[in-house]
Design an enzyme around this catalytic site. Structure first.
Site, PDB file in Angstrom:
ATOM      1  CG  HIS A  97      -2.161  -0.892   0.935  1.00 39.44           C
ATOM      2  ND1 HIS A  97      -3.456  -0.437   1.045  1.00 39.44           N
ATOM      3  CD2 HIS A  97      -2.260  -2.185   0.553  1.00 39.44           C
ATOM      4  CE1 HIS A  97      -4.298  -1.425   0.746  1.00 39.44           C
ATOM      5  NE2 HIS A  97      -3.589  -2.491   0.449  1.00 39.44           N
ATOM      6  CG  HIS A 265      -5.249 -10.985  -2.886  1.00 39.45           C
ATOM      7  ND1 HIS A 265      -6.256 -10.642  -3.761  1.00 39.45           N
ATOM      8  CD2 HIS A 265      -4.958  -9.849  -2.200  1.00 39.45           C
ATOM      9  CE1 HIS A 265      -6.545  -9.358  -3.618  1.00 39.45           C
ATOM     10  NE2 HIS A 265      -5.772  -8.855  -2.671  1.00 39.45           N
TER      11      HIS A 265
END
Length: 723
Positions: A97, A265
């Site tokens: 992020h 993920h």
């Protein structure tokens, strides 16, 4: 004091927009040109002023630091317990992020400055609980102190997380320097609310390519796409189109997009086991006793299995702390149906999944739950291009691992610039096209002889100076791309850009290239040196003898070393320094000027002196006379400022970006001007600078300051001079 005194308790200080008053003096003049973007890196905010981080980090004990990070990955803290006893998912997300805010349209965002510590990024909805990750890193930052920046530590923590999970990473480079205050003037969108519908930043939300420049994320407060679908409406096919565009604006192709989505993920989980309404304010809005942390659960435990982050709840794979191929295996093994998380978020869950394929609870291994997929994950199965890549990765784990390792390295190093800026033992040696490689240049030729040949070439001052400027102005301090080194102005796509006046450029290069060949100098050096020669000639014509500083050693890139598509984002759409606009924009020309000046690393004063000097040198795009406030064009005089501030003239608009400068007595048109020209007389700060350079005793200062600012731009990408 009288209890009815309404002034009681009022602070006498005018607060800025980021403090509790939520107001600023500028609220009274919302259309005034705001120069704050040129003050982003003011040294006054830096508590380490004068400290050379890039030298200090070379003395870091890298092995000890990495060992401490590996230990941290499995050292669960009671105040913020690790899922399954492992922080690999946490730190992969914190680094992702930080890096994922990068956009190649203007090079801003990304992980290169440690900006995740400050607003707005520290409080974006998409960054929920990254504050906890940084607090977990604090003991390590405290231990190693100034030898490791927050920017480097955040990215390294994510890289080590993947190594602990079992991935062979591509490498890591140190060298990111921290900033010390919010980059509040970066444009993240016009929306006044978090997660406003995507429609507000698309001309047509059905056309993903219509996303407003320079934005890359689909909604305010996200780093890329909405995990629940376009505007929160699940539709993997539509989400795929959004992904393709937003990842492209992060500099990623389809294969890199699939690798990053799946790899991101493969470890960790999403958190949504409770209502988001129970979370406290974000870090920037939290009460003082929160001590800079936000999003705390006000009901229940709020940690472990009860954590709330995105609202989506669950892990993507059976073993979320291990690097494996289970993401693709589960995605294609099962059919998936829409479901709701405990927080009410829309997510995809498998139909009739085998018990052994379910991940266990983060605290109790006897409990198993369904794995989940976001709309972006399902897009990898639905979009035909993404599906083909995903199936190849599913059947070739080594190919997937290599693709992800390379894409992760690119994601986390894209804004570091060329490989020459990499520091540390794990920096990979492989040359990558996206790094804009430039061969080493020759610095051992006779500079004086080259200057003599240039001076005798017959090129005009304007042609020499404009060509050097065009070569250097592509530099972006945001991601250290562009600049004069490499002389890519002579290669596709730069040689064909409208801003570079292709016909004029080709004629100038036809003169300079033989000089380079005959003297052993690089074409890159000769282009810059020609600009210097032009300035020296112009200064002499104005009565000033100067020698413009020059450092030889630039190299010449080849067409094969040039990523044509990657270079396209560097094309100037406007350049106020040369009074150029490719088209009319919704923002003003002077705002476009500020944007370019900030990317070049210029202060407001440096921007001012460069514009004034370039005008009198006659370097306007297409030979336009706008802003050429002088009777002696080609001489490096302070005439631009003298005549701009002379009240013998008045200023009259004649079009959207066109003005006449007329004699007050006769009404005769003396000069013409653009908005960029006149802003140096209208804006109070810029006028103050203009008046300095217009003074009778500052003609010499003007020339000296112009030369200094010019040299700064010419050397902006000379990292070898700053090592």
């Amino acid at each position: 004091m009288d209890g009815n005194d309404t002034s009681a308790g009022k602070c006498p200080v005018m607060h800025g927009g980021s403090t509790s008053s939520k107001t600023s003096v500028t609220k009274f003049w919302p259309n005034a040109l705001n120069l704050d973007i040129l003050h982003q890196h003011d040294s006054k905010t830096n508590p380490l002023a004068g400290f050379d981080y890039r030298s200090a980090v070379k003395g870091l004990d890298v092995d000890a630091l990495k060992a401490d990070l590996r230990a941290l990955m499995n050292d669960s803290q009671d105040w913020w317990p690790a899922d399954w006893g492992s922080y690999v998912g946490m730190f992969a997300r914190v680094a992702w992020h930080a890096a994922g805010s990068y956009r190649n349209t203007d090079g801003r965002g990304g992980s290169g400055t440690g900006n995740q510590r400050f607003a707005p990024l520290n409080s974006w909805p998409d960054n929920v609980n990254t504050d906890k990750g940084r607090r977990l890193l604090w003991p390590i930052k405290k231990k190693y102190g100034n030898k490791i920046s927050w920017a480097d530590l955040i990215v390294l923590s994510g890289t080590i997380a993947y190594e602990v999970a079992g991935l062979k990473t591509f490498g890591f480079a140190f060298g990111r320097e921290d900033i010390w205050h919010p980059e509040k003037d970066i444009y993240w969108g016009d929306e006044m609310e978090w997660l406003a519908p995507s429609d507000t930043r698309y001309d047509d939300v059905a056309d993903a390519t219509s996303l407003s420049n320079p934005l890359a994320a689909v909604q305010m407060g996200l780093i890329y796409v909405n995990p629940e679908g376009v505007n929160g409406k699940p539709d993997p096919a539509r989400t795929a189109l959004m992904m393709r565009e937003t990842f492209a604006r992060m500099g990623m192709d389809d294969e890199e997009t699939v690798a990053l989505t799946a790899g991101g993920h493969t470890i960790g989980k999403a958190h949504g086991n409770g209502s988001a309404a129970n979370l406290s304010a974000d870090p920037e809005a939290a009460d003082i006793d929160a001590q800079g942390m936000g999003w705390m659960n006000t009901k229940g435990r709020g940690i472990g299995r009860d954590t709330v982050v995105s609202g989506i709840e669950g892990a993507w794979t059976t073993n979320p702390t291990r690097w494996d191929n289970e993401f693709f295996t589960l995605l294609f093994k099962y059919d998936w149906a829409l479901a709701r998380s405990p927080a009410g978020a829309q997510q995809w869950e498998p139909v009739n999944i085998a018990e052994e394929d379910k991940p266990v609870d983060v605290e109790d291994a006897s409990i198993r739950y369904n794995p989940i997929m976001t709309d972006a994950d399902m897009a990898l199965k639905v979009d035909p291009i993404y599906r083909a890549i995903s199936e190849r990765f599913m059947n070739d784990f080594d190919a997937f691992s290599d693709a992800f390792a390379r894409a992760w390295f690119k994601l986390t190093h894209r804004d570091m610039g060329p490989k020459s800026r990499y520091i540390g033992p794990d920096a990979p040696q492989e040359e990558l096209l996206w790094q804009d490689p430039v061969p080493a240049g020759n610095a051992s030729y006779d500079v004086a002889a080259v200057k003599a040949k240039i001076a005798a070439s017959g090129l005009s001052v304007a042609d020499m100076v404009a060509t050097a400027w065009d070569s250097a102005r592509t530099f972006r301090g945001s991601d250290f791309r562009g600049g004069a080194n490499g002389a890519r102005i002579r290669l596709a796509p730069q040689k064909d850009w409208a801003a570079n006046e292709p016909a004029r450029l080709a004629a100038v290069l036809a003169v300079l290239e033989p000089i380079a060949a005959a003297t052993g100098a690089s074409i890159a050096d000769v282009i810059v040196l020609a600009g210097n020669v032009g300035i020296e000639q112009a200064a002499k014509a104005a009565g000033h003898e100067v020698t413009v500083p020059f450092a030889p050693g630039r190299g010449d890139a080849s067409q094969e070393q040039t990523d044509v598509a990657g270079q396209a984002v560097l094309e100037p759409q406007a350049d106020g320094f040369r009074n150029f606009e490719k088209q009319a924009f919704t923002v003003t020309p002077e705002e476009m000027l500020l944007d370019r000046a900030q990317l070049l690393g210029l202060t407001a004063a440096e921007m001012t002196v460069l514009v004034g000097g370039l005008r009198v040198l006659g370097t306007n795009h297409g030979g336009s006379d706008k802003g050429v406030f002088t009777e002696r064009k080609g001489a490096l005089s302070n005439d631009f400022f003298v005549n701009l501030t002379d009240m013998a003239y008045k200023w009259e608009p004649t079009g959207r970006n066109s003005y006449n400068i007329t004699d007050r007595k006769t009404g005769a048109v003396k000069w013409t001007a653009s908005r960029v020209d006149l802003v140096f007389g209208s804006n109070s700060v810029l006028r103050a600078y203009s008046e300095v350079y217009a003074q009778d005793d500052n003609a010499g200062k003007f020339v000296a300051d112009f030369v200094a600012a010019w040299t700064k731009v010419m050397n902006a990408d000379r990292y070898d001079l700053k090592a």
